[in-house]
Design a protein around this motif. Structure first.
Motif: not given
Length: 221
Positions: A12-15, A39-42, A85-91, A147-149
């Motif tokens: 899962p992309t968030e993970r 140090v920072e991702t989205e 890229v993680t799963r198709p259409g997600e990154a 942190a999350v935002g």
DNA sequence: CCTCGGATCAGCT
DNA sequence: GCTGATCCGAGGA
């Protein structure tokens, strides 16, 4: 330490976005080896209007539909940005890193990160799970609180909190959370909108701002 | 074809 | 905080 392989990205992309924090991202080419500690991702997920793949595959986003671990590189306003890229259409957008060794300039911000690492538009589609040029290694030791935002610079889907950052890192691209429970938003009277719609070109159109707060919240480790 | 907004950044107030 | 640079991709105003 062993590099991250396909299976790491095929989750899962968030993970993945969250776990990438602290990872060492390495670029190897003829010019040498450059690396940062992320140090920072989205996260950009399915059914997400801010996702470049929201409306399905196009020529620009086609690498988002290649195998997990593929690098999706795009350009905006003459600036290059990179995703994994993680799963198709997600990154996962790589937003900032702490420099390790020699890096040209401050890798704080997705465009600056690519510039510092020498990532170019031609790198779109490269395989970071197996190729020789881009490699990811797990973090060593402690990572520190996360942190999350809300994601940065979006008009759509501003409510979603898919930005992840290392709370203690001085290399994040934008302000860290303010003091706990601080509220600067005053309840605005309903009649107080600006009356005259001033003419604004599309490039000068005011971005809806988050009311001055970063909106980032600490979320533990 | 034409339009228009943009996962940015530097520089200024 | 706000603005403009500057041009490309996606969608159809």
């Amino acid at each position: 330490m062993r590099r991250r392989g396909r299976a790491f990205f095929d989750r899962p992309t968030e993970r993945v976005a969250r776990e990438l924090l602290g990872h060492r991202f390495v670029v190897r080419d003829r010019r040498g080896i450059r690396s940062v500690r992320l140090v920072e991702t989205e996260a950009y997920v399915a059914h997400d209007p801010a996702n470049h793949a929201y409306r399905g595959p196009t020529r620009r986003n086609r690498s988002m539909f290649l195998r997990p671990g593929t690098l999706y590189v795009y350009r905006i306003h003459q600036v290059v940005c990179a995703n994994l890229v993680t799963r198709p259409g997600e990154a996962v957008l790589l937003r900032a890193g702490a420099p390790l060794g020699e890096v040209r300039d401050r890798p704080s911000g997705p465009g600056r990160l690519c510039r510092a690492l020498g990532i170019r538009i031609e790198d779109d589609g490269a395989d970071a799970a197996r190729g020789r040029k881009f490699l990811l290694f797990p973090s060593r030791g402690r990572r520190g609180p996360i942190a999350v935002g809300p994601r940065v610079g979006l008009r759509r889907a501003r409510a979603r909190r898919l930005r992840y950052l290392l709370l203690e890192s001085p290399w994040v691209s934008r302000p860290r959370p303010r003091g706990r429970g601080r509220r600067l938003t005053s309840a605005s009277p309903s009649g107080s909108r600006a009356g005259a719609k001033s003419r604004r070109s599309r490039t000068t159109r005011r971005r809806p701002s988050g009311g001055g707060r970063s909106g980032v919240r600490s979320v533990g480790r």
